[in-house]
Design a protein around this motif. Structure first.
Motif, PDB file in Angstrom:
ATOM      1  N   THR A 178     -27.786  49.796  27.411  1.00 45.06           N
ATOM      2  CA  THR A 178     -26.498  49.603  28.482  1.00 45.06           C
ATOM      3  C   THR A 178     -26.951  51.155  28.753  1.00 45.06           C
ATOM      4  O   THR A 178     -26.371  52.431  29.185  1.00 45.06           O
ATOM      5  CB  THR A 178     -25.655  51.339  27.244  1.00 45.06           C
ATOM      6  N   HIS A 182     -26.266  47.072  33.476  1.00 46.22           N
ATOM      7  CA  HIS A 182     -25.321  46.638  32.966  1.00 46.22           C
ATOM      8  C   HIS A 182     -24.508  48.093  33.795  1.00 46.22           C
ATOM      9  O   HIS A 182     -23.222  47.915  34.080  1.00 46.22           O
ATOM     10  CB  HIS A 182     -25.267  47.494  31.518  1.00 46.22           C
ATOM     11  N   SER A 186     -21.408  46.160  35.883  1.00 50.41           N
ATOM     12  CA  SER A 186     -19.831  46.757  35.943  1.00 50.41           C
ATOM     13  C   SER A 186     -19.401  46.873  36.936  1.00 50.41           C
ATOM     14  O   SER A 186     -18.461  46.612  37.933  1.00 50.41           O
ATOM     15  CB  SER A 186     -19.666  47.632  35.065  1.00 50.41           C
ATOM     16  N   ALA A 198     -16.507  40.763  28.524  1.00 48.11           N
ATOM     17  CA  ALA A 198     -18.188  40.618  28.226  1.00 48.11           C
ATOM     18  C   ALA A 198     -17.781  40.293  26.440  1.00 48.11           C
ATOM     19  O   ALA A 198     -16.763  40.160  25.683  1.00 48.11           O
ATOM     20  CB  ALA A 198     -18.795  41.864  28.107  1.00 48.11           C
ATOM     21  N   CYS A 219     -18.527  48.959  26.205  1.00 43.35           N
ATOM     22  CA  CYS A 219     -17.301  48.725  27.150  1.00 43.35           C
ATOM     23  C   CYS A 219     -16.332  49.622  27.011  1.00 43.35           C
ATOM     24  O   CYS A 219     -15.709  49.778  28.084  1.00 43.35           O
ATOM     25  CB  CYS A 219     -17.273  47.713  26.073  1.00 43.35           C
ATOM     26  N   ILE A 224     -14.633  47.743  29.995  1.00 42.09           N
ATOM     27  CA  ILE A 224     -14.683  46.111  29.827  1.00 42.09           C
ATOM     28  C   ILE A 224     -14.042  45.958  28.593  1.00 42.09           C
ATOM     29  O   ILE A 224     -14.309  45.909  28.084  1.00 42.09           O
ATOM     30  CB  ILE A 224     -16.563  45.142  29.652  1.00 42.09           C
ATOM     31  N   VAL A 226     -13.656  43.063  26.048  1.00 38.98           N
ATOM     32  CA  VAL A 226     -14.870  42.791  24.726  1.00 38.98           C
ATOM     33  C   VAL A 226     -13.150  41.180  24.702  1.00 38.98           C
ATOM     34  O   VAL A 226     -12.165  41.116  23.655  1.00 38.98           O
ATOM     35  CB  VAL A 226     -14.560  43.466  23.478  1.00 38.98           C
TER      36      VAL A 226
END
Length: 327
Positions: A178, A182, A186, A198, A219, A224, A226
């Motif tokens: 992470t 990443h 993002s 993702a 996430c 983000i 999932v």
């Protein structure tokens, strides 16, 4: 403010502020480390990236907190499977220090060429193309020794400088963890029109589940979506007798029916997309740079991958408004 996370404390300066992660109000905030390391202020390259991304219908990251779980293999198989269904698919190899997609899709010896429109992605077939730092190396065995800012710059080039053209889907294979890559992906995708979400990859054993749990929390903090969890290396299917054997058996509590990725999906309230068994033929297809289904369409791993691809397509509504198919 739009850039304030939902779980932030009062008086949050906002994720785009120069004080993000450093202000007194940030003390004790679960997002402090993330905000402190993320890029600040408007990015002058965002208008160019936004223009590139505007003709790409869907963008999906392939993530995992653990290395060696098969993110690159899954990215390759999903991309080629959807390409076989006549979707226009682009692949980004965002693992800057360990690029593997060129080998996995059979274009290891190719190069990225410059045109008036920018870098031209390498064509895998008539429906799938790929970019990777691997194409920029003089020697495939050359070590890529990039610090964080250099990695971020390369990832930005993959979005800004590549002439992707119209695509149904852009799949991004990410390194484990992470970290810089990443956060950059993002931030850039969100600033350039959005990210569909993702796919998170794990393997059954508890040590992998513990790291993937951190990725799911990332996430959540980075907002983000999932799209689902895939459990890779889920049992070994013998190519001779088709008998399945658990190789990485997770600890199972008394009365517990779900384990591994399925249990993790239930814990976080996200979809479980399926299990992919270990199959020597999948490894062979990666070495030969072709889809597993090209030679073994009816094996258990091929069928499982096809199911995952179908569930992903459904999750992002890939068929609606798809690009025209020319026979």
């Amino acid at each position: 403010m739009a850039d304030v996370p939902s779980d932030a404390p009062s008086h949050c300066p906002g994720t785009e502020s120069a004080d993000a992660g450093r202000a007194s109000a940030c003390q004790g905030c679960p997002n402090q480390a993330l905000c402190m390391s993320a890029p600040k202020g408007p990015d002058p390259d965002l208008p160019f990236i936004k223009e590139r991304m505007s003709v790409i219908r869907h963008k999906v990251l392939v993530l995992s907190g653990k290395g060696g779980v098969g993110k690159s293999t899954l990215t390759k198989e999903l991309g080629l499977a959807l390409g076989q269904l006549k979707y226009q698919v682009g692949l980004i190899d965002a693992d800057i220090c360990g690029p593997s997609l060129p080998r996995l899709v059979g274009v290891l010896r190719e190069e990225v060429h410059q045109s008036n429109e920018g870098w031209e992605p390498v064509a895998v077939d008539e429906n799938v193309c790929v970019v990777s730092v691997g194409f920029l190396l003089r020697d495939s065995a050359e070590a890529v020794m990039f610090r964080g800012p250099q990695k971020n710059s390369m990832i930005k080039d993959f979005l800004k400088s590549v002439s992707w053209g119209e695509l149904d889907l852009l799949l991004v294979d990410t390194p484990p963890g992470t970290s810089d890559e990443h956060l950059s992906l993002s931030t850039l995708f969100k600033g350039a029109g959005g990210l569909d979400g993702a796919v998170v990859v794990t393997t059954p054993q508890d040590v992998a589940i513990a790291d993937v749990r951190k990725e799911l929390n990332f996430c959540k903090k980075a907002q983000i979506r999932v799209l689902g969890i895939v459990e890779n290396m889920s049992g070994f299917v013998c190519p001779k007798c088709n008998r399945s054997t658990e190789i990485f058996a997770p600890q199972r509590k008394p009365g517990q029916s779900k384990t591994g990725g399925e249990l993790l999906a239930e814990e976080f309230g996200v979809p479980f997309l399926g299990r992919i068994p270990i199959d020597p033929r999948l490894m062979q297809s990666c070495e030969e740079g072709e889809a597993l289904s090209a030679r073994h369409p009816s094996c258990a791993a091929s069928e499982a991958l096809a199911t995952v691809a179908a569930k992903l397509a459904q999750a992002i509504d890939l068929s609606t408004g798809r690009l025209p198919v020319f026979e």
